[in-house]
Structure formats: C-alpha cells, structure tokens
Design an enzyme around this catalytic site. Structure first.
Site, mmCIF file in Angstrom:
data_model
loop_
_atom_site.group_PDB
_atom_site.id
_atom_site.type_symbol
_atom_site.label_atom_id
_atom_site.label_comp_id
_atom_site.label_asym_id
_atom_site.label_seq_id
_atom_site.Cartn_x
_atom_site.Cartn_y
_atom_site.Cartn_z
ATOM 1 N N GLU A 160 36.227 39.769 -6.784
ATOM 2 C CA GLU A 160 35.881 39.259 -5.454
ATOM 3 C C GLU A 160 35.047 37.977 -5.483
ATOM 4 O O GLU A 160 33.992 37.890 -4.858
ATOM 5 C CB GLU A 160 35.162 40.356 -4.660
ATOM 6 C CG GLU A 160 36.010 41.604 -4.481
ATOM 7 C CD GLU A 160 35.290 42.741 -3.776
ATOM 8 O OE1 GLU A 160 34.139 42.538 -3.351
ATOM 9 O OE2 GLU A 160 35.869 43.834 -3.664
ATOM 10 N N GLU A 265 43.617 48.933 -5.614
ATOM 11 C CA GLU A 265 42.710 49.797 -4.839
ATOM 12 C C GLU A 265 43.411 50.255 -3.563
ATOM 13 O O GLU A 265 42.858 50.178 -2.467
ATOM 14 C CB GLU A 265 41.415 49.054 -4.524
ATOM 15 C CG GLU A 265 40.696 48.547 -5.769
ATOM 16 C CD GLU A 265 39.359 47.879 -5.483
ATOM 17 O OE1 GLU A 265 38.814 48.077 -4.366
ATOM 18 O OE2 GLU A 265 38.852 47.159 -6.355
#
Length: 374
Positions: A160, A265
């Site tokens: 991220e 995810e």
C-alpha cells in the site's frame, strides 16, 4: 409439482457444473477444483495459526493450498522494539503451513501502517537519516526473510505505497528515504532469499490512476534489474463494484507490464457503504447506523444469490487469465472473524466470505465458485 421442478432444476445445475449430485459439491474442495490453475489461499489469524480451534484447522487444510498471515508478520508484532524480535506467532504460522503442505506467504515487510514509531527515530527521538533508516530496514528484512528462507515461498515486500491518484504515499518511509525506497526494499528481500517470489501489494488497483502508479513501480524495479514476480490486487470488493471490466483491465495492464497477478485479500462486502469512502485503508472509518447493518439476523437468500453471482463472475475472469494468475487468497476463513465486521464501521454483521460463522459453506456461493472452475 413445485418439488419436482426444484429437483429437476438442481439435477440440471449439478450436471452443468460437472457434478452428479449435491454430495459431490459438498465434497469438492476449492483447492481441488482449481488444481493446476492457481493456488487458492486463505489468510490466517493468530488463533488459526496456533491451532486453537481444530475445526477451523480441518477446514483450512481441506479447502486451501496457500496461506497468508493476517497480522503476525507485520512489523509491530514481529519486531516490536529496536532490540527485540518476537517470532513466536510467526513461527506457529509457518509451522502450520509446513504441516499442511501449503504455499506459504509472508506479509508484509514494509508498510506505512502497523510500524512502530521507534523504527524511524534514533535513541534521542530524532528522525533517522536516510542511511540509518536504510540500514534498519535492511537488518529487519535480513532477519525476518533469512529466518524463513526456503520455507516462505513468496513475500509481500511493500504494501500500500500508493495514493488513490497513483502518486507515492507521503509516508515516513517516503519522506526519509525518497523515491527509491521501494527498490531498496526489494533489493534487500532478494538478497535475503534469492529464490523467494517477491510481490508489490495494494488495494483499488482496478482504478486506472492508481494502477498506473503500480505499473510505474513495476517498471522502476525492472529498470534496476530487481525481480518482481507479481502484483497483488487485494480484491476488497462489494456487491456494487468494481465492474468486471475494471478488474479485467487491471489484469491486462499488469500482464502487459511483464508481471503476473495475485488476488491477495479477496472478500465481497454485502453491506451498504454509505458514509465511508471506497478505500481499504485501515484508517478509514464511519459512524454506526442501524440502516447500514441490515442483516443482523442472517443473510437473506436473495442477497446470498447476489454474492454468489459476484464471486462466480470474478472466478470466471480469473480462469480466463489462469496462466497469469498465481494465487487467489480469501482474506479470512469465515464470516465469524472477517475484518469487515468492524471496518469501516465497527460492530456490523457482514457476510463477505464463502463460509458462514458456523464454518458451513454458503451453498450458493460455493456452488457458483466451483462452477466457474469448470
């Protein structure tokens, strides 16, 4: 008459799926259905890693062939203070993976979140220089990756790092180290275990601008001769989006950039998201309102059907690109402990995964995913 029509419908459905009866569906695991296509993974929490619940361990072993750790390899847990490493829970996770013959993922070596403040400061509390922080990062990666060399097969090296517009997030890593900190992290990870697969992982890469930033990272690594095997699209989706065409564009752009794709995810929220922005940033939150938590008494069958349709569309797409997708990982084993019960609104009852709170399969969802495998 209704019973006869239902029986005919179910028989036709199972035949179309390649199954002869409902028991075949129940007995067919995700890992067997997609064998030879891509790994089917699941994220483990601490209690699943250490075997606290044998029923959960049985389901994990039966359905999946890859695992990721939810939190126990993040910096604050594995390296809580300057001179202290805590490998207890990470070791338990790896031991479970070995016992179950899993493709084991390490998550994550560098992230702006869940990293203690001490990482960026000297003994007097001043921000570290670039060289000092690089040394600290290298030591951390050498220690963690080195401990599991040859056992953990793939690492989310950087997690991220991008803003929604595709620019680099102005984290402490960026502010102290500059534009090349991602390259340095990948260099250290490759040196620590030259045989491990290395990944960049992020959410909302279906957004064109953000995806362009990830492609830029891939190109930067390749220009420096630093290996990157795949980009992880986290796949935190909902019943309202993204469009399948956006997910397909994501796959296509990374394939064009010369890397494979992991769906890392995956979960699909069934709840309204009004009041919270469409981002998987853990800092995102909104106030609880009853109208944003409509299914506290159970998931209606019509909503489960929508969830099944969404999963089937995604897995059909993944099968289309099976040669370039290495792994699809669900972010959690069942609805009982999905992070989406508390994010972005605490205290809600969400149903984003193929398995219910009692660990039974959502019938429509599992059937739909298995059908996509054919």
């Amino acid at each position: 008459m209704k019973l006869i029509k239902r029986s005919i419908f179910l028989w036709s459905f199972f035949m179309a799926c390649g199954f002869t009866n409902a028991q075949d569906v129940k007995d067919t695991s995700f890992k067997d259905a997609f064998k030879g296509k891509f790994y089917i993974g699941v994220a483990l929490n601490r209690w699943q890693s250490n075997g606290s619940n044998p029923e959960e361990q049985k389901l994990i072993k039966a359905e999946f062939n890859s695992i990721s750790p939810e939190n126990d390899m993040k910096w604050e847990n594995i390296h809580p203070s300057k001179d202290t490493y805590n490998f207890e829970h990470a070791d338990a996770y790896v031991k479970t993976g070995k016992q179950m013959d899993m493709f084991i993922i390490g998550h994550t070596l560098l992230w702006h979140s869940q990293t203690p403040d001490w990482v960026f400061k000297d003994d007097q509390g001043n921000l570290l220089t670039r060289d000092a922080l690089l040394k600290r990062l290298e030591d951390h990666i050498n220690t963690v990756v080195g401990r599991y060399k040859g056992v953990i097969k793939g690492w989310d090296v950087v997690n991220e790092a991008l803003n929604e517009d595709g620019t680099l997030r102005k984290s402490k890593w960026y502010n102290i180290l500059g534009d090349d900190y991602i390259v340095k992290a990948f260099e250290y990870a490759h040196a620590a275990d030259p045989d491990a697969e290395l990944y960049y992982n992020d959410y909302n890469l279906y957004k064109k601008e953000k995806r362009a930033g990830a492609v830029k990272i891939v190109n930067q690594l390749k220009a420096k001769g630093v290996p990157i095997k795949a980009v992880g699209e986290q796949g935190h989706y909902s019943l309202t989006g993204p469009a399948i065409s956006e997910v397909e564009s994501t796959l296509q752009d990374f394939i064009k950039a010369g890397v494979n794709v992991n769906i890392t995810e995956l979960d699909i929220s069934v709840l309204p998201d009004k009041g919270a922005s469409t981002t998987a940033d853990v800092s995102n939150n909104a106030a609880y309102k009853k109208e944003l938590d409509p299914y506290t008494d159970g998931l209606p069958k019509d909503i489960e059907k929508k969830l099944a349709d969404s999963y089937q569309s995604l897995f059909k797409l993944f099968m289309k690109y099976e040669n370039k997708i290495d792994r699809v990982t669900f972010w959690g084993l069942s609805d009982r402990n999905t992070w989406l019960n508390n994010w972005p609104i605490r205290g809600r009852t969400n149903y984003p995964l193929p398995f219910n709170r009692d660990l039974s399969a959502k019938t429509q969802v599992k059937e739909a995913i298995l059908k996509a495998a054919k």
